[in-house]
Design a protein around this motif. Structure first.
Motif, PDB file in Angstrom:
ATOM      1  N   ASN A 295       3.209  -4.935  -7.518  1.00 25.98           N
ATOM      2  CA  ASN A 295       1.848  -4.813  -7.007  1.00 25.98           C
ATOM      3  C   ASN A 295       0.914  -4.228  -8.062  1.00 25.98           C
ATOM      4  O   ASN A 295      -0.213  -4.715  -8.260  1.00 25.98           O
ATOM      5  CB  ASN A 295       1.824  -3.927  -5.764  1.00 25.98           C
TER       6      ASN A 295
ATOM      7  N   TRP B 159       5.207 -10.426  -0.362  1.00 26.06           N
ATOM      8  CA  TRP B 159       6.125 -10.443  -1.495  1.00 26.06           C
ATOM      9  C   TRP B 159       7.554 -10.317  -0.986  1.00 26.06           C
ATOM     10  O   TRP B 159       7.798  -9.739   0.066  1.00 26.06           O
ATOM     11  CB  TRP B 159       5.793  -9.302  -2.453  1.00 26.06           C
TER      12      TRP B 159
ATOM     13  N   TRP C  91       6.299  -2.257  -5.375  1.00 22.98           N
ATOM     14  CA  TRP C  91       5.108  -1.518  -5.780  1.00 22.98           C
ATOM     15  C   TRP C  91       4.807  -1.680  -7.270  1.00 22.98           C
ATOM     16  O   TRP C  91       3.647  -1.708  -7.680  1.00 22.98           O
ATOM     17  CB  TRP C  91       5.269  -0.042  -5.409  1.00 22.98           C
TER      18      TRP C  91
ATOM     19  N   PHE D 276      -0.701  -0.729  -1.319  1.00 22.03           N
ATOM     20  CA  PHE D 276       0.638  -1.276  -1.508  1.00 22.03           C
ATOM     21  C   PHE D 276       1.528  -0.788  -0.357  1.00 22.03           C
ATOM     22  O   PHE D 276       1.888   0.388  -0.309  1.00 22.03           O
ATOM     23  CB  PHE D 276       1.249  -0.809  -2.840  1.00 22.03           C
TER      24      PHE D 276
ATOM     25  N   ASP E 105       0.066  -6.685 -10.736  1.00 20.22           N
ATOM     26  CA  ASP E 105      -0.906  -7.667 -10.259  1.00 20.22           C
ATOM     27  C   ASP E 105      -2.297  -7.070 -10.089  1.00 20.22           C
ATOM     28  O   ASP E 105      -3.308  -7.730 -10.344  1.00 20.22           O
ATOM     29  CB  ASP E 105      -0.425  -8.240  -8.922  1.00 20.22           C
TER      30      ASP E 105
ATOM     31  N   TYR F 215      -1.161  -5.452  -0.021  1.00 18.90           N
ATOM     32  CA  TYR F 215       0.130  -5.999  -0.397  1.00 18.90           C
ATOM     33  C   TYR F 215       1.180  -5.568   0.627  1.00 18.90           C
ATOM     34  O   TYR F 215       1.081  -4.497   1.229  1.00 18.90           O
ATOM     35  CB  TYR F 215       0.580  -5.478  -1.771  1.00 18.90           C
TER      36      TYR F 215
END
Length: 780
Positions: free
Chosen positions: A654, A642, A651, A586, A657, A611
């Motif tokens: 993230n 994002w 975060w 992340f 997800d 991410y």
């Protein structure tokens, strides 16, 4: 802003320079720091919601005195606020106050004030095609400014011209003349403004062609001169004294429409409007109430009031007499928490949050609440007001969702002294229940997992700690051990950060209770001051395995982290292949490119997912890392860019997800149609619908019919995926979810490619649980 220009304006070098604007939640006046960058002060903000914004620059000098100024070289944008500039962010939601090419005309009207015996100016809008010689005179709306405002503010902040232009262009309002005046008394309006307007414009003098709108003066004139205006709109207005039965009878007889408006509980006239409605009802005056605007107060609400009222006057067929869409009833006055009655922030039933300090900063020159109140998680400072007893106080909102904040006292960050819950971090948590951030809410008592503190020997006799989350129903003696995720914090943080700021417990609890994740144990260690791999492999993992029923099989181990934790996670993945089958990074990348056994990494990895935020300062690092991974042939997924900065807003999303993708059987995709080989040779012609069809099977080969796979489109540059956006469906009011067709035993998504720019893309079929199925293609 050039630093030299700022110093010249303010007469020295400021301690800080901030952009102050109505950019906070629901238009709250907030400050964004501009950082020294080269020879300038600079900052970016956004994406902002569509609407009108006003701003100024404010320099705080070393002695905490403040100097505000507008954009140098720009004209005065708001007459009563000479330091302000404005800008308009267009968008579909505010199309009703966007510029119209062939709109009406605005001119000034001079008149002699009946009260001050001096020349004053009103502003007049005439509709497109206005004819001064037209046989039938135009109806007229007198639009009054509020206390402390000028007539021009209906144009400068109210966007009255654009609102009226759009209403008439869309035939939602009758062509009329609108006179905007700063009439602070009955005599000013009736004896000066009205005669001047009738002398200068082709407007009717018939009562049924007269409308009046504004704040307190509108109701006052309705009472003193019933029947002079057939249509009256009270925008956050009030009434002094009770309305008699005789007044009510005269008002009802001469008034075709009386409609009252008010903003949310932060509207200073909220309780006055409540009293007005009670007064009108008690006396028998017929009134329509637009309802409480739950989202807005001030100019954001008044613009909507004008739009609604102008569409109802002069026999215009419009909506019914009820409240505006989404507006709520006004059943009782608003009572904010009493001074000195709160310590931690108070949340009222409507989402308005009141912050109040103790008296420990009574001698401070300025105190602000500094929180991630921006839509994308940027930090804004909201200035507080000093109370007579030395406390500092501010109410903001309505808010919805999860936030974290600090106080800033004379430029020094201070943790909320009343916060005794969060002991590891410098922020305090604020969760406002509402429609968003459901995954960050506390689950019902007793339904969530358990957090325990794990101590371990960090080497050389140093005791270290980690928090451990175990799922509901965790069984230490279960025959099958639990898979495990090692989840790391970032630089400047510690092992408590994921729990206290990152809401990790709430995310894991909600994912588990929603059936979205496999039962697992999550270990959140400390990475400060250690060699990452040595501490993880020799201290954290052995201790966790000894204290918890977790697997030592690499296929059942995951490693993830944010920022510095992401950097270490990626480095460990590539340097020690076979240790973790799942990797999450992340907002991080590789600081250097290691020697890698590509075959071993790809063979042992089930999922590596990266991410990044779009205004994340590690964005370029993540991009360069992906370019290198691609060049080496190392398999990974990019979750798409994002919207947000380098912060927990990104975060937390993230983690939400990432977790459902761990330790689940991989779906097998089959029969993808059209053929779409996925090697970049496929070509899709923009503007033509593309029916995407595919089948899903589980690890045993059995068809999966109850999944909800979503389709995304990602633009690729130099072979690296960028911003991920939902694929557009052909069907109206549909989302990007593929539907299962029992007839064809397959999932179907009718993809609308209209408007797509030519280039290289990746079409992602995301099963939400497990890795995505990526298809490289070219759009022409």
């Amino acid at each position: 802003m050039p630093q030299s220009q700022v110093s010249s304006i303010v007469g020295g070098t400021p301690a800080t320079l901030e952009l102050e604007a109505n950019i906070g939640p629901s238009g709250t006046w907030s400050a964004l720091a501009l950082d020294p960058s080269g020879s300038d002060y600079a900052a970016n903000v956004g994406p902002l919601e569509p609407g009108l914004y006003y701003y100024q620059y404010t320099a705080t000098m070393p002695d905490r005195s403040k100097v505000s100024f507008r954009q140098p070289g720009s004209p005065v944008a708001v007459t009563s606020k000479p330091n302000w500039n404005t800008f308009f962010v267009p968008g579909e939601s505010v199309g009703w106050m966007d510029d119209v090419a062939a709109g009406g005309t605005v001119k000034e009207l001079s008149y002699t004030s009946a009260k001050a015996k001096e020349s004053r100016t009103a502003v007049v809008w005439t509709p497109p095609g206005y004819n001064a010689a037209r046989r039938k005179a135009y109806p007229v709306l007198y639009l009054l400014s509020g206390e402390g405002q000028t007539a021009r503010e209906w144009l400068e902040l109210g966007r009255a011209k654009q609102i009226l232009d759009n209403l008439v262009a869309g035939r939602h309002a009758k062509p009329m003349v609108v006179v905007m005046a700063d009439a602070d008394s009955r005599a000013e309006l009736l004896d000066a403004v009205v005669p001047a307007a009738r002398a200068g414009y082709n407007i009717s003098s018939r009562p049924q062609d007269q409308a009046l709108a504004g704040a307190g003066q509108a109701i006052s004139i309705l009472r003193s001169d019933p029947g002079r205006f057939a249509y009256v709109g009270s925008f956050s207005g009030s009434a002094d004294g009770s309305i008699t039965k005789a007044e009510a009878k005269a008002i009802n007889k001469g008034t075709k429409l009386l409609r009252a408006y008010v903003g949310n509980t932060l509207d200073p006239s909220y309780n006055d409007t409540y009293d007005l409605l009670v007064n009108l009802k008690r006396s028998g005056v017929k009134v329509e109430f637009d309802g409480v605007n739950p989202d807005d107060a001030g100019w954001d609400a008044w613009r909507e009031n004008l739009r609604d009222f102008a569409a109802r006057v002069f026999e215009q067929k419009s909506a019914g007499p009820g409240p505006g869409k989404g507006h709520r009833p006004l059943t009782q006055p608003y009572q904010p928490p009493a001074p000195g009655s709160i310590t931690t922030p108070h949340i009222d039933p409507y989402g308005v949050v009141t912050f109040e300090t103790g008296t420990q900063w009574a001698d401070a020159k300025d105190v602000t609440v500094w929180g991630n109140f921006a839509p994308n998680g940027q930090w804004f400072r909201v200035p507080m007001t000093k109370q007579p007893d030395g406390r500092w106080r501010i109410s903001v909102g309505p808010l919805d969702g999860y936030y974290y904040y600090r106080y800033v006292v004379d430029g020094v960050d201070k943790k909320d002294p009343a916060d005794t819950v969060n002991t590891h971090v410098t922020e305090s948590q604020l969760f406002v229940p509402g429609k968003t951030d459901a995954m960050l809410a506390d689950v019902p008592e007793g339904k969530g997992g358990t957090v325990s503190l794990m101590s371990y020997d960090g080497g050389q006799g140093a005791e270290r700690y980690a928090y451990v989350w175990t799922p509901p129903g965790y069984d230490a003696d279960r025959e099958a051990s639990y898979p495990v995720l090692y989840l790391y914090h970032g630089g400047g943080q510690n092992y408590g950060s994921w729990l206290e700021t990152g809401r990790a417990k709430q995310i894991l609890d909600n994912n588990y209770l929603n059936g979205a994740m496999a039962p697992m144990v999550v270990v959140m260690p400390d990475q400060n001051g250690v060699d990452f791999w040595t501490d993880l492999s020799q201290h954290v993992m052995p201790t966790a395995a000894a204290k918890y029923n977790i697997s030592t099989d690499s296929d059942e181990r995951a490693l993830a982290g944010l920022s510095w934790g992401a950097i270490n996670s990626l480095g460990t993945w590539l340097s020690h292949p076979g240790e973790f089958a799942y990797i999450g990074a992340f907002s991080g990348g590789l600081l250097s490119n290691p020697s890698v056994d590509v075959q071993a990494v790809n063979k042992s990895t089930k999922l590596a997912r990266l991410y990044s935020g779009d205004v994340d300062f590690t964005y370029s690092l993540t991009q360069s890392t992906m370019q290198w991974l691609t060049s080496q042939g190392i398999k990974y997924e990019y979750a798409g860019t994002w919207v947000g900065p380098h912060g927990f807003d990104i975060w937390m999303a993230n983690l939400i997800d990432f977790v459902p993708r761990l330790f689940v059987p991989e779906y097998r995709f089959g029969g993808v149609r059209p053929p779409l080989a996925g090697d970049g040779s496929d070509i899709v012609k923009a503007g033509h619908p593309v029916p995407v069809k595919f089948s899903l099977a589980n690890a045993e080969g059995k068809a999966v019919t109850d999944a909800r796979p979503r389709l995304y489109l990602v633009k690729k540059t130099d072979g690296v995926a960028g911003l991920r956006v939902p694929a557009t469906p052909v069907q109206k009011r549909a989302d990007n979810t593929a539907r299962y067709s029992a007839a064809g035993h397959q999932y179907i998504f009718d993809w609308d490619t209209t408007g797509l720019a030519p280039g290289t893309y990746e079409l992602q079929i995301d099963p939400v649980r497990g890795p995505v199925h990526a298809i490289a293609l070219t759009i022409t």
